[in-house]
Enzyme design. Structure first.
Site, PDB file in Angstrom:
ATOM      1  N   ASN A   1      -1.993   0.284   6.715  1.00 45.30           N
ATOM      2  CA  ASN A   1      -1.378  -0.890   7.152  1.00 45.30           C
ATOM      3  C   ASN A   1      -0.392  -1.962   6.278  1.00 45.30           C
ATOM      4  O   ASN A   1      -0.623  -3.108   6.498  1.00 45.30           O
ATOM      5  CB  ASN A   1      -2.494  -1.699   8.019  1.00 45.30           C
ATOM      6  CG  ASN A   1      -3.581  -2.140   6.552  1.00 45.30           C
ATOM      7  OD1 ASN A   1      -3.534  -1.894   5.641  1.00 45.30           O
ATOM      8  ND2 ASN A   1      -4.553  -2.877   7.254  1.00 45.30           N
TER       9      ASN A   1
ATOM     10  N   HIS B   1      -2.257  -5.356   1.592  1.00 42.38           N
ATOM     11  CA  HIS B   1      -3.523  -6.060   1.261  1.00 42.38           C
ATOM     12  C   HIS B   1      -3.107  -7.675   0.996  1.00 42.38           C
ATOM     13  O   HIS B   1      -2.119  -7.722   0.588  1.00 42.38           O
ATOM     14  CB  HIS B   1      -4.210  -5.400   0.103  1.00 42.38           C
ATOM     15  CG  HIS B   1      -5.258  -6.264  -0.434  1.00 42.38           C
ATOM     16  ND1 HIS B   1      -6.644  -6.122   0.335  1.00 42.38           N
ATOM     17  CD2 HIS B   1      -5.536  -7.354  -1.422  1.00 42.38           C
ATOM     18  CE1 HIS B   1      -7.439  -7.139  -0.353  1.00 42.38           C
ATOM     19  NE2 HIS B   1      -6.699  -7.716  -1.150  1.00 42.38           N
TER      20      HIS B   1
ATOM     21  N   GLU C   1      -9.325 -10.656  -7.696  1.00 42.88           N
ATOM     22  CA  GLU C   1      -8.536  -9.170  -7.412  1.00 42.88           C
ATOM     23  C   GLU C   1      -7.228  -9.313  -8.370  1.00 42.88           C
ATOM     24  O   GLU C   1      -6.841  -8.354  -8.864  1.00 42.88           O
ATOM     25  CB  GLU C   1      -8.199  -9.435  -6.141  1.00 42.88           C
ATOM     26  CG  GLU C   1      -9.336  -9.034  -5.201  1.00 42.88           C
ATOM     27  CD  GLU C   1      -9.154  -9.111  -3.677  1.00 42.88           C
ATOM     28  OE1 GLU C   1      -9.866  -8.816  -2.760  1.00 42.88           O
ATOM     29  OE2 GLU C   1      -7.889  -9.690  -3.257  1.00 42.88           O
TER      30      GLU C   1
ATOM     31  N   TYR D   1     -12.523  -1.698  -3.605  1.00 46.08           N
ATOM     32  CA  TYR D   1     -13.013  -1.922  -2.096  1.00 46.08           C
ATOM     33  C   TYR D   1     -14.517  -1.571  -1.980  1.00 46.08           C
ATOM     34  O   TYR D   1     -14.761  -1.339  -0.921  1.00 46.08           O
ATOM     35  CB  TYR D   1     -12.219  -0.839  -0.906  1.00 46.08           C
ATOM     36  CG  TYR D   1     -10.782  -1.356  -0.815  1.00 46.08           C
ATOM     37  CD1 TYR D   1     -10.557  -2.357  -0.019  1.00 46.08           C
ATOM     38  CD2 TYR D   1      -9.704  -0.763  -1.248  1.00 46.08           C
ATOM     39  CE1 TYR D   1      -9.290  -2.773   0.296  1.00 46.08           C
ATOM     40  CE2 TYR D   1      -8.424  -0.805  -0.920  1.00 46.08           C
ATOM     41  CZ  TYR D   1      -8.083  -2.228  -0.128  1.00 46.08           C
ATOM     42  OH  TYR D   1      -7.027  -2.545   0.250  1.00 46.08           O
TER      43      TYR D   1
ATOM     44  N   LYS E   1       0.888  -1.280   0.038  1.00 47.17           N
ATOM     45  CA  LYS E   1      -0.053  -0.094  -0.123  1.00 47.17           C
ATOM     46  C   LYS E   1       1.128   1.295   0.095  1.00 47.17           C
ATOM     47  O   LYS E   1       2.049   1.301   0.303  1.00 47.17           O
ATOM     48  CB  LYS E   1      -0.914  -0.111   1.120  1.00 47.17           C
ATOM     49  CG  LYS E   1      -1.810  -1.307   1.028  1.00 47.17           C
ATOM     50  CD  LYS E   1      -3.092  -1.097   2.296  1.00 47.17           C
ATOM     51  CE  LYS E   1      -3.892  -2.190   2.232  1.00 47.17           C
ATOM     52  NZ  LYS E   1      -4.921  -2.144   3.586  1.00 47.17           N
TER      53      LYS E   1
END
Ligand code: UDP
Ligand code: MG
Length: 141
Positions: free
Chosen positions: A114, A117, A128, A51, A11
Site C-alpha cells: 500500500n 507507511h 520510528e 512491525y 514502501k
C-alpha cells in the site's frame, strides 16, 4: 515556526513502480517539511522488529517479507499536527477504501502493498524516527 513530526516510508511496491518522486511531490504540496530522508533496504530482522506490534496478526509474515523485498525511502516529516494530517494525506490502509486524491488511492496496489507507511501517534513517530535515523541526521526547525 516548527511543528511536530511523523515518520514515513515509501514502501518497496512504490519504489519499484517509480513513484518516489510523485509521492514526495504530494508530501511537499501538503505542507510537510522533509527533515530527514534516506534510501534504505530493511533486512527481514529489521522489518520484523519495525512491525513487531503486528507479530500476532495473520499477515505478519507476508508483511515482513514484502517490506524487506526491495528498497524503501525512510523520511521524517515536520508540520503542525503532523501525525493526523499525514494519516489523512495517505488515506485508508486498503487503497480500495482510501479517499480520492490520497497517496494510497493514487499509488497503492493492495491492502498489503500500500505504497506508504505513516506513524499512528506522536509517541510512535518518535520511536520510528529513532529506529531509522540518528538524532544528528534529523534537521528540524
Ligand atoms: N497489512 C496487511 N493486511 C492487513 C492489514 C495490514 O498486509 O489486513 C499491512 C499493510 O502493509 C499495512 C501494515 O500491514 O500498512 C500495517 O498495518 P496497520 O493496520 O498498522 O495499517 P497502517 O497503519 O499502515 O494503515
Ligand atoms: Mg499502522
Amino acid at each position: 515556526m516548527t511543528g511536530n513530526i511523523t515518520f514515513t516510508m515509501i514502501k518497496p511496491d512504490a519504489v519499484k513502480a517509480g513513484h518516489i518522486g510523485g509521492i514526495l511531490a504530494k508530501i511537499n504540496e501538503a505542507g510537510f517539511r522533509i527533515v530527514a530522508m534516506k534510501l534504505s533496504k530493511l533486512s527481514t530482522e529489521k522489518a520484523g522488529e519495525f512491525y513487531a506490534v503486528h507479530a500476532a496478526r495473520p499477515f505478519y509474515g507476508e508483511l515482513v517479507e514484502f517490506m524487506s523485498s526491495g528498497c524503501i525511502v525512510a523520511a521524517v516529516l515536520e508540520k503542525d499536527n503532523a501525525v493526523e494530517d499525514f494519516r489523512k494525506l495517505i488515506g485508508a490502509t486498503n487503497p480500495a477504501d482510501a479517499a480520492p486524491g490520497t497517496i494510497r488511492a493514487l499509488f497503492a496496489k493492495s491492502i498489503g502493498e500500500n505504497a506508504v507507511h505513516g506513524s499512528d501517534s506522536d509517541e510512535n513517530a518518535q520511536i520510528e524516527a529513532a529506529f531509522h535515523f540518528a538524532g544528528t541526521d534529523i534537521f528540524r526547525g
